[in-house]
Structures are given as structure tokens and as C-alpha cells.
Design an enzyme around this catalytic site. Structure first.
Site, PDB file in Angstrom:
ATOM      1  N   GLU A   1       0.863  -1.186   0.000  1.00 27.83           N
ATOM      2  CA  GLU A   1       0.000   0.000   0.000  1.00 27.83           C
ATOM      3  C   GLU A   1       0.897   1.233   0.000  1.00 27.83           C
ATOM      4  O   GLU A   1       1.797   1.356   0.819  1.00 27.83           O
ATOM      5  CB  GLU A   1      -0.913  -0.017   1.228  1.00 27.83           C
ATOM      6  CG  GLU A   1      -1.893   1.138   1.215  1.00 27.83           C
ATOM      7  CD  GLU A   1      -3.118   0.907   2.105  1.00 27.83           C
ATOM      8  OE1 GLU A   1      -3.494  -0.263   2.332  1.00 27.83           O
ATOM      9  OE2 GLU A   1      -3.674   1.909   2.578  1.00 27.83           O
ATOM     10  N   ARG A   2       0.653   2.124  -0.941  1.00 26.66           N
ATOM     11  CA  ARG A   2       1.479   3.328  -1.121  1.00 26.66           C
ATOM     12  C   ARG A   2       2.934   2.956  -1.380  1.00 26.66           C
ATOM     13  O   ARG A   2       3.850   3.626  -0.924  1.00 26.66           O
ATOM     14  CB  ARG A   2       1.381   4.264   0.083  1.00 26.66           C
ATOM     15  CG  ARG A   2      -0.027   4.541   0.568  1.00 26.66           C
ATOM     16  CD  ARG A   2      -0.910   5.044  -0.538  1.00 26.66           C
ATOM     17  NE  ARG A   2      -2.292   5.218  -0.080  1.00 26.66           N
ATOM     18  CZ  ARG A   2      -3.278   5.544  -0.914  1.00 26.66           C
ATOM     19  NH1 ARG A   2      -3.064   5.691  -2.199  1.00 26.66           N
ATOM     20  NH2 ARG A   2      -4.503   5.697  -0.457  1.00 26.66           N
TER      21      ARG A   2
ATOM     22  N   LYS B   1      -4.039  -0.235  14.029  1.00 27.58           N
ATOM     23  CA  LYS B   1      -4.827   0.855  13.441  1.00 27.58           C
ATOM     24  C   LYS B   1      -6.278   0.516  13.710  1.00 27.58           C
ATOM     25  O   LYS B   1      -6.830  -0.398  13.091  1.00 27.58           O
ATOM     26  CB  LYS B   1      -4.554   0.943  11.935  1.00 27.58           C
ATOM     27  CG  LYS B   1      -5.432   1.917  11.171  1.00 27.58           C
ATOM     28  CD  LYS B   1      -5.026   2.021   9.688  1.00 27.58           C
ATOM     29  CE  LYS B   1      -5.942   2.976   8.935  1.00 27.58           C
ATOM     30  NZ  LYS B   1      -5.569   3.131   7.512  1.00 27.58           N
TER      31      LYS B   1
ATOM     32  N   GLU C   1     -10.355   4.836   9.213  1.00 24.43           N
ATOM     33  CA  GLU C   1     -10.575   4.509   7.805  1.00 24.43           C
ATOM     34  C   GLU C   1     -11.165   3.109   7.647  1.00 24.43           C
ATOM     35  O   GLU C   1     -10.614   2.249   6.981  1.00 24.43           O
ATOM     36  CB  GLU C   1      -9.268   4.658   7.008  1.00 24.43           C
ATOM     37  CG  GLU C   1      -8.728   6.086   7.070  1.00 24.43           C
ATOM     38  CD  GLU C   1      -7.496   6.335   6.227  1.00 24.43           C
ATOM     39  OE1 GLU C   1      -6.692   5.408   6.062  1.00 24.43           O
ATOM     40  OE2 GLU C   1      -7.344   7.470   5.749  1.00 24.43           O
TER      41      GLU C   1
ATOM     42  N   ARG D   1      -2.190   3.583  16.919  1.00 24.47           N
ATOM     43  CA  ARG D   1      -2.115   4.786  16.086  1.00 24.47           C
ATOM     44  C   ARG D   1      -3.214   5.795  16.401  1.00 24.47           C
ATOM     45  O   ARG D   1      -4.348   5.425  16.723  1.00 24.47           O
ATOM     46  CB  ARG D   1      -2.164   4.399  14.612  1.00 24.47           C
ATOM     47  CG  ARG D   1      -0.918   3.647  14.210  1.00 24.47           C
ATOM     48  CD  ARG D   1      -0.969   3.191  12.786  1.00 24.47           C
ATOM     49  NE  ARG D   1      -0.495   4.178  11.844  1.00 24.47           N
ATOM     50  CZ  ARG D   1      -1.143   4.532  10.741  1.00 24.47           C
ATOM     51  NH1 ARG D   1      -2.319   4.018  10.458  1.00 24.47           N
ATOM     52  NH2 ARG D   1      -0.618   5.410   9.914  1.00 24.47           N
TER      53      ARG D   1
ATOM     54  N   ARG E   1     -11.371  17.920  10.319  1.00 27.17           N
ATOM     55  CA  ARG E   1     -10.543  16.722  10.449  1.00 27.17           C
ATOM     56  C   ARG E   1      -9.238  17.007  11.199  1.00 27.17           C
ATOM     57  O   ARG E   1      -8.731  16.151  11.910  1.00 27.17           O
ATOM     58  CB  ARG E   1     -10.253  16.168   9.050  1.00 27.17           C
ATOM     59  CG  ARG E   1      -9.223  15.081   9.053  1.00 27.17           C
ATOM     60  CD  ARG E   1      -9.181  14.375   7.724  1.00 27.17           C
ATOM     61  NE  ARG E   1      -7.970  13.589   7.612  1.00 27.17           N
ATOM     62  CZ  ARG E   1      -7.629  12.892   6.533  1.00 27.17           C
ATOM     63  NH1 ARG E   1      -8.413  12.896   5.475  1.00 27.17           N
ATOM     64  NH2 ARG E   1      -6.514  12.191   6.514  1.00 27.17           N
TER      65      ARG E   1
ATOM     66  N   ASP F   1      -2.487  14.481   7.000  1.00 25.86           N
ATOM     67  CA  ASP F   1      -1.968  13.223   6.487  1.00 25.86           C
ATOM     68  C   ASP F   1      -0.794  13.431   5.539  1.00 25.86           C
ATOM     69  O   ASP F   1      -0.957  13.320   4.331  1.00 25.86           O
ATOM     70  CB  ASP F   1      -3.102  12.473   5.764  1.00 25.86           C
ATOM     71  CG  ASP F   1      -2.731  11.037   5.445  1.00 25.86           C
ATOM     72  OD1 ASP F   1      -1.691  10.570   5.927  1.00 25.86           O
ATOM     73  OD2 ASP F   1      -3.494  10.397   4.704  1.00 25.86           O
TER      74      ASP F   1
ATOM     75  N   GLU G   1       5.240   9.804  13.977  1.00 21.93           N
ATOM     76  CA  GLU G   1       5.204   9.038  12.722  1.00 21.93           C
ATOM     77  C   GLU G   1       5.455   9.933  11.507  1.00 21.93           C
ATOM     78  O   GLU G   1       4.747  10.908  11.284  1.00 21.93           O
ATOM     79  CB  GLU G   1       3.843   8.330  12.584  1.00 21.93           C
ATOM     80  CG  GLU G   1       3.706   7.507  11.307  1.00 21.93           C
ATOM     81  CD  GLU G   1       2.356   6.774  11.178  1.00 21.93           C
ATOM     82  OE1 GLU G   1       1.612   6.675  12.178  1.00 21.93           O
ATOM     83  OE2 GLU G   1       2.038   6.318  10.068  1.00 21.93           O
TER      84      GLU G   1
ATOM     85  N   GLU H   1       4.052   9.380  -0.659  1.00 22.30           N
ATOM     86  CA  GLU H   1       2.666   9.268  -1.124  1.00 22.30           C
ATOM     87  C   GLU H   1       2.142  10.561  -1.735  1.00 22.30           C
ATOM     88  O   GLU H   1       1.601  10.559  -2.833  1.00 22.30           O
ATOM     89  CB  GLU H   1       1.783   8.834   0.051  1.00 22.30           C
ATOM     90  CG  GLU H   1       0.314   8.774  -0.328  1.00 22.30           C
ATOM     91  CD  GLU H   1      -0.559   8.256   0.798  1.00 22.30           C
ATOM     92  OE1 GLU H   1      -0.027   7.876   1.861  1.00 22.30           O
ATOM     93  OE2 GLU H   1      -1.793   8.230   0.610  1.00 22.30           O
TER      94      GLU H   1
ATOM     95  N   GLU I   1       6.968  21.896  -3.316  1.00 20.60           N
ATOM     96  CA  GLU I   1       5.914  22.732  -2.718  1.00 20.60           C
ATOM     97  C   GLU I   1       5.529  23.848  -3.686  1.00 20.60           C
ATOM     98  O   GLU I   1       4.345  24.167  -3.831  1.00 20.60           O
ATOM     99  CB  GLU I   1       6.418  23.325  -1.400  1.00 20.60           C
ATOM    100  CG  GLU I   1       5.372  24.181  -0.701  1.00 20.60           C
ATOM    101  CD  GLU I   1       5.832  24.660   0.671  1.00 20.60           C
ATOM    102  OE1 GLU I   1       7.051  24.896   0.847  1.00 20.60           O
ATOM    103  OE2 GLU I   1       4.985  24.786   1.567  1.00 20.60           O
TER     104      GLU I   1
ATOM    105  N   TRP J   1     -13.890  13.068   2.900  1.00 22.85           N
ATOM    106  CA  TRP J   1     -12.679  12.836   3.687  1.00 22.85           C
ATOM    107  C   TRP J   1     -12.268  13.976   4.614  1.00 22.85           C
ATOM    108  O   TRP J   1     -11.243  13.883   5.290  1.00 22.85           O
ATOM    109  CB  TRP J   1     -11.512  12.514   2.738  1.00 22.85           C
ATOM    110  CG  TRP J   1     -11.768  11.289   1.930  1.00 22.85           C
ATOM    111  CD1 TRP J   1     -12.376  11.225   0.712  1.00 22.85           C
ATOM    112  CD2 TRP J   1     -11.461   9.946   2.296  1.00 22.85           C
ATOM    113  NE1 TRP J   1     -12.459   9.916   0.286  1.00 22.85           N
ATOM    114  CE2 TRP J   1     -11.901   9.112   1.244  1.00 22.85           C
ATOM    115  CE3 TRP J   1     -10.850   9.350   3.416  1.00 22.85           C
ATOM    116  CZ2 TRP J   1     -11.755   7.723   1.273  1.00 22.85           C
ATOM    117  CZ3 TRP J   1     -10.702   7.979   3.435  1.00 22.85           C
ATOM    118  CH2 TRP J   1     -11.153   7.174   2.380  1.00 22.85           C
TER     119      TRP J   1
HETATM  120  C1  BDP Z   1      -2.985   7.439   4.311  1.00 21.50           C
HETATM  121  C2  BDP Z   1      -2.888   6.474   3.190  1.00 21.50           C
HETATM  122  C3  BDP Z   1      -3.550   5.166   3.483  1.00 21.50           C
HETATM  123  C4  BDP Z   1      -3.107   4.656   4.826  1.00 21.50           C
HETATM  124  C5  BDP Z   1      -3.363   5.687   5.881  1.00 21.50           C
HETATM  125  C6  BDP Z   1      -2.813   5.302   7.239  1.00 21.50           C
HETATM  126  O1  BDP Z   1      -3.467   7.073   2.048  1.00 21.50           O
HETATM  127  O2  BDP Z   1      -3.209   4.283   2.444  1.00 21.50           O
HETATM  128  O3  BDP Z   1      -3.758   3.480   5.144  1.00 21.50           O
HETATM  129  O4  BDP Z   1      -2.728   6.891   5.551  1.00 21.50           O
HETATM  130  O5  BDP Z   1      -1.852   5.956   7.675  1.00 21.50           O
HETATM  131  O6  BDP Z   1      -1.977   8.376   4.095  1.00 21.50           O
HETATM  132  O7  BDP Z   1      -3.311   4.424   7.889  1.00 21.50           O
END
Ligand code: BDP
Length: 666
Positions: A146-147, A269, A273, A306, A323, A352, A374, A380, A498, A528
């Protein structure tokens, strides 16, 4: 392959006078300590490196005294990871607090040699700032990451562990060479299959993998599924206060530690999400985490929990919650309620991993709770390892940020290291940027972010320049023009990114879900919680106490006042905190709209300069690495132009305000 060796190139030393100066220190090694696998690996590294750099066979002798060469010994009064290196008259003494510290010391000497530094009159003492220095993999057992931007996983394929573990071994070397001492191998999003990692289906493989890391002083952890009792078909609840659930985790922990006694613990986690968690049962996160903490306690394991918990199903039409407030709102009230072996993992910013965010206000507010900071090494939102972006300057700003938690000078780096609040467990973690690509990171230059991450969290006082310089010499060699040129490419690269992407701290103008390339309204009418509120008059999110979401109130007074006032809020975060007209004049003296135009033209020019720099090095770098980077830079330029034109055109059309310099806007 050259690029596979990353910064452990160990190129033959051509400078004969340097070679003869250091040789006497290196010919013999006297080992005055009990050998174990970590020491064995340190010695193998030593011999391999010297064989390659100096065509020298360094003779190892156990228990002897020397008058020339390297002596290894332990000192029980040192902290576990502390080592000293002293030298005089061709005698080098490396003293460590543990085998791992010796391994770090060996890598330190090799780093000096790779940089052609003198070994005379050394008096070095190193203690890492952070006790836990961790990497999180987001690898799935189907083999995907993932990512992940560097190919598939090198741990898993087709729902199995990959049998050939050579690559894991080489990875452990790379990590330990920069002081990493902990990692998770599976994604925080734990699907059905990875839920079984804590069962007998996979535990033998978990153990084999953990052993390899252990031999380099690295402790392995597993990400677990909070709903494992349900997912594995054992129970119909995951309620942390349910006695069957408690018994399930006790039994699971017992079995896991029978097979893998050195496991570090679990990463979770939860309620994030769409992941399961204690909220389903009306339990809070302290109840949820402590239940697992108790299950791991008998084995010395820890629970890493987390804080990335927010409402990802907002209605953009009423946008009730901000958020950015979420981590603080969820976890601040729970401060002091977590077990000693539970640690909260907090992303560096409140959203994020955007190109620019303020520091999470939760850092400094948890006074009685263990915490990790973290970061994300995987790029990403920062060009996905197709763009060259050196991340250390960004992380340094986070670490140097003054929270004022205990008055002026309470910096993030001292809080997360555990010093300010005297935490038992403390440190920094980051999401990995490696995969099965032959050069580990997709973009060769992204190796620098992995190297730099390790070096920075070992010693946050190293400058971004020092870290880059070390890496360039070890990775590409010593030609002064080469070093200078690559420095000119990497140092401004975060600023360049940036410049051509989303402006002034607003973030999120990316394509939905894959997060690559510009899409200004992609996240504007979605669930989101990621909005920019651009209209014909202005842009930005009002997060003030006076008229906005009140987010600024989560900071200590000094920062609260800094961000609350439109006059003092730093330009680079203005749109994160305030909604302003396009004609608002920044501290720089420019209007917001002119700033947008200017930075976007500049960002593209900066990428053009990077390409000029790189092409000037064609005959100084091996073809494969040269071409790889060149292709990526060319793509980066194409992408930067797409960003520039999309952003400039959008804001020109919204605002109707022309560019002062009449440049081409579509
Ligand atoms: C986001 C990502 C997602 C991760 C999430 C996470 O898009 O894929 O699962 O963070 O940190 O940045 O759990």
C-alpha cells in the site's frame, strides 16, 4: 548491482596515501567480548568492506591484545546503544554498551572510511537520541505494498512468505547501518489473510523473518487486526471488556511468544478509515489498547496504537467537523489512562503527510502517555518516488518545532525522545519507501530519504546538508563537482515540490485515491474532510477560534496566537489556518494570487535546473543509475508543468486576476 548496494558501496579506494594512512588501524581485529550473531555480522561487514575498499584481509582474533588495529569491547556502564571510538597511534578502540552498539560502531568506522575521513585521534561518543527507531511496512500478503512506489513486497507473495530471504538480510544490513532497531513487516490495514499472521498458519515464517532482523539488532513487530477474534471465526465480538475476547488475546499472545520470543509487540490501526476498533462496542481507545497491553505484558511486548482516527464519512455539504482537530480531540482526554506498555503513534501533522502541514498539536499535550512520532518516507503525497524530494528538511522543521509545552524551548525532538515527560517508551517511526525494485526505492535519489531518516532520528542535530553530503559520498563517490552538483539538486527539492503543487499549506489538490498529479477539486466535494473552500473571492480554511473551527485552540498559547492572527501566521501555512481573499497581501509583500503564479513558474524552473545539474554529471556516474534518475527527472518536469498549468489556470479563472508578469496561463 551498484544501485542495489545503496550507500554501502565500498568502492575501492584509489587515494593511495589515504589507504596507507588508515591501513594500520584496520589490519587486525581483537575481539574482547563474547561473540553472538550480531557481532558475527559486524565482523563479516568489516571484512567484506575492507576487502572491497582496500583489498585487505583483516585478521580477526578473539581475546588478544593489540598494539595496532581495532579492539572491540563491551562496557556495562554504557547505555545499550552507546558506543565510543577512540584512536591513537594506529590503535582503534571500539567500546559498546551491547553487541548492537558494536555493530553500529563498526558501521560508523566504515562510514568514516567511505567518506575518506581520517582515523587519527578519534574521540567519538554516540548515543542515539531516540530509543526506538522504527520502520513501518505497509506490505500486504498478496505481494502488493500500500502506497508502495518501488515494486512489490520482498516479504510476501501470493499469500505466502517469500522463501528466498537474502533480500531481507541485505535490507537488515542497510537498516542497521543507519541505526534502525525496530520494524513492522505488514500493513496497518490488516485484511483477513494477514490476520492469520498471529496464528500457527504463519508463525514459523514470522519467526524466520524475525530472526534475520534480530541478527542485525532489529526487533520485529506485527500489525494486528483488532477484530481478529471475529475474523478468525473464534468469537462473534471483539469487545475489549468481554472476557472471552480478553482470553482470546491472552492465548494468542502466549502462542505468538512461544514461537517468536523476540517479537516486539503489536501495531494497531483501530477505528480508522473503516478499520474495526473499540468504538463499535462503545469502549474508548484506552480500554481497547490496554486490553492488548495486558495480554502482551507477561512477554515484555508493547502495543503501538495509532492516533490516525478521524471521521472519513463527512458530508461536504455541512462539514460539521474539522478533520485537523481529530487526533487531539480523540486522544487528549485519554492522557494518563494508557498502560505502561502502550504507546500512541502520532502522525507529524494533523492531516496526512501533506507537503506542508503544521505540527500535530497532540505532540506536547500528552504528558502522561508514551508516544511515537510518525513520518512517511514513502512519498505518497510528495511525488511517489518519481519526483526528487529530499524529505529531511521537512522533518527537521517538525523536530525543531517549539511546542511551548513546558515553556519556551520545548521542542518536538525532546518530547518524542521521551526526555521532556520522562516516558518509558519513546521514539520515531516512519512508513517505508522500499520494495523489490533492484535499487530498493524506485528513484535512486529516494535512497537518501531512507538513509537520512535513520541518521536524523539517531541524531536530530545533524543538519540536512551534513546528511546529504554523507550519503552522496558513500553512494556516488568523491568527485568535488559531483558532490556540489548533487547537493544543488537535493537541497531545494522539497521547496521546489511545494512551489509547483498546492500552495500555502492548503494541501490535498491531488487526484482522489491514488494521490498523484493535480486535481484541485478532487477532494472538495468528498467525504474525507479535506477542503480548500476556493471560490471567486478567496481560498483557505478558517481554523481560528474567533470565526473558524477552533483548531488553533489546540496549541499552547504562543503558537495559538501565532496562528490565530492573520498578521503573524507564517505565509507557508496561511491557507491552512485562514480563509483570505486572493488579493490578501502576504508577509512577503505579494498577494496570494501573485504568490500562486510566481511559485508555480519558479517550481518548474527549479526542476529544469535539476535536470541541467544531473546531465552535467553524465560521465561521472554509472549509466544505469544515471539513466534511471534522468528518466525520472524528465517525468518530474512533465508533471511539474502539469501542476503549474492546472493550478495557475484554475486560480486565474476563479479570481479573474491577471498575472503581473503576463506569463502564459491557459
Ligand atoms: C494514508 C494512506 C492510506 C493509509 C493511511 C494510514 O493514504 O493508504 O492506510 O494513511 O496511515 O496516508 O493508515
Amino acid at each position: 548491482l551498484t544501485s542495489y548496494r545503496a550507500w554501502l558501496q565500498y568502492e575501492p579506494i584509489e587515494d593511495q596515501s589515504y589507504a596507507s594512512n588508515v591501513s594500520a588501524y584496520l589490519k587486525n581485529v581483537a575481539v574482547n567480548l563474547d561473540c553472538d550473531e550480531i557481532i558475527d555480522n559486524a565482523l563479516i561487514e568489516w571484512q567484506t568492506a575492507l576487502g572491497s575498499m582496500l583489498q585487505m584481509n583483516s585478521a580477526v582474533d578473539v581475546g588478544s591484545e593489540l598494539d595496532q588495529g581495532l579492539i572491540l569491547k563491551l562496557d556495562a556502564s554504557y547505555q545499550e546503544d552507546t558506543y565510543t571510538i577512540d584512536s591513537s597511534e594506529n590503535l582503534l578502540t571500539l567500546t559498546g554498551g551491547s553487541s548492537r552498539a558494536i555493530l553500529y560502531g563498526i558501521f560508523h568506522v566504515l562510514r568514516l572510511i567511505q567518506q575518506r575521513k581520517s582515523l587519527d585521534n578519534l574521540s567519538i561518543k554516540e548515543t542515539p537520541k531516540n530509543k526506538i527507531r522504527m520502520i513501518n511496512h505497509w506490505d500486504d500478503m498478496d505481494g502488493s505494498v500500500e502506497r508502495g512506489y518501488a515494486g512489490e513486497s520482498f516479504f510476501f507473495k501470493d499469500y505466502k512468505f517469500i522463501k528466498d530471504r537474502q533480500r531481507i538480510h541485505d535490507y537488515a544490513r542497510l537498516l542497521s547501518s543507519v541505526g534502525i532497531n525496530a520494524l513492522t513487516i505488514n500493513n496497518v490495514n490488516v485484511h483477513k489473510i494477514e490476520t492469520e499472521l498471529v496464528t500457527d498458519t504463519y508463525l514459523a515464517d514470522v519467526k524466520l523473518t524475525s530472526d534475520i532482523f534480530n541478527q542485525y539488532g532489529i526487533t520485529m513487530y506485527l500489525s494486528i487486526n483488532y477484530a481478529a477474534p471475529i475474523e478468525l471465526g473464534v468469537l462473534d465480538t471483539a469487545d475489549p471488556l468481554d472476557e472471552n475476547v480478553i482470553a482470546f488475546w491472552e492465548k494468542t499472545a502466549k502462542r505468538v511468544y512461544e514461537v517468536v520470543p523476540n517479537l516486539g509487540g503489536f501495531l494497531v490501526k483501530a477505528d480508522s478509515e473503516n478499520r474495526p476498533g473499540p468504538f463499535t462496542y462503545n469502549r474508548d481507545h484506552a480500554e481497547g489498547a490496554n486490553m492488548l497491553g495486558k495480554a502482551l505484558e507477561p512477554y515484555g511486548g508493547i502495543v503501538i496504537w495509532r492516533c490516525f482516527v478521524y471521521n472519513n464519512k463527512q458530508d461536504w455539504r455541512d462539514r460539521k467537523t474539522d478533520r485537523a482537530r481529530a487526533a487531539y480531540d480523540h486522544f487528549k482526554p485519554l492522557d494518563g489512562k494508557f498502560n505502561d506498555n502502550v504507546v500512541l503513534q502520532i502522525k507529524n501533522g494533523p492531516m496526512d503527510f501533506q507537503v506542508r502541514e503544521p505540527v500535530s498539536p497532540l505532540i506536547g499535550e500528552l504528558k502522561d502517555t508514551n508516544q511515537f512520532l510518525e513520518f512517511q518516507i514513502a512519498q505518497e503525497y510528495l511525488g511517489q518516488q518519481r519526483h526528487l524530494v529530499y524529505l529531511i528538511p521537512q522533518w527537521k522543521e517538525v523536530l525543531e518545532f517549539d511546542t511551548y509545552a513546558k515553556g519556551k524551548g520545548t521542542k518536538v525532538k525532546d518530547i518524542v525522545s521521551g526526555e521532556v515527560f520522562d516516558n518509558k517508551i519513546a521514539g520515531i517511526v516512519a512508513v517505508s519507501n522500499v520494495g523489490i525494485d533492484y535499487n530498493w526505492t524506485g528513484h535512486t535519489m529516494a535512497q537518501l530519504n531512507l538513509y537520512g531518516y535513520g541518521r536524523l532520528i539517531w541524531n536530530p542535530d545533524l543538519t540536512a546538508e551534513e546528511i546529504a553530503m554523507e550519503w552522496i559520498k558513500q553512494t556516488f563517490g568523491h568527485d568535488p563537482q559531483l558532490i556540489e552538483t548533487i547537493m544543488k539538486m537535493v537541497m531545494p527539492s522539497w521547496e521546489a515540490y511545494e512551489n509547483y503543487t498546492s500552495p500555502l499549506g492548503i494541501g490535498w489538490m491531488v487526484n482522489v485515491s491514488h494521490h498523484y498529479g493535480p486535481n484541485i477539486d478532487g477532494y472538495e466535494y468528498d467525504m474525507w474532510g479535506t477542503y480548500h473552500y476556493a471560490d471567486r473571492n478567496g481560498i483557505g480554511v478558517d481554523r481560528t477560534i474567533a470565526t473558524g473551527t477552533g483548531y488553533t485552540g489546540q496549541y499552547y498559547k504562543e503558537n495559538q496566537e501565532l496562528y490565530e492572527s492573520i498578521e503573524t501566521c507564517p505565509d507557508e501555512l496561511l491557507l491552512f489556518f485562514h480563509h483570505v481573499p486572493y488579493t490578501h497581501v502576504l508577509q512577503s509583500g505579494k498577494t496570494v494570487i501573485q504568490h500562486i503564479y510566481d511559485t508555480h513558474f519558479k517550481g518548474v524552473e527549479q526542476v529544469e535546473e535539476m535536470i541541467e545539474h544531473w546531465t552535467s554529471l553524465e560521465d561521472k556516474i554509472d549509466q544505469r543509475r544515471y539513466q534511471d534518475v534522468k528518466e525520472r527527472l524528465e517525468h518530474q518536469l512533465w508533471s511539474a508543468k502539469e501542476w503549474r498549468d492546472t493550478i495557475n489556470t484554475y486560480f486565474y479563472r476563479k479570481s479573474g486576476i491577471a498575472d503581473e508578469h503576463n506569463r502564459k496561463i491557459y
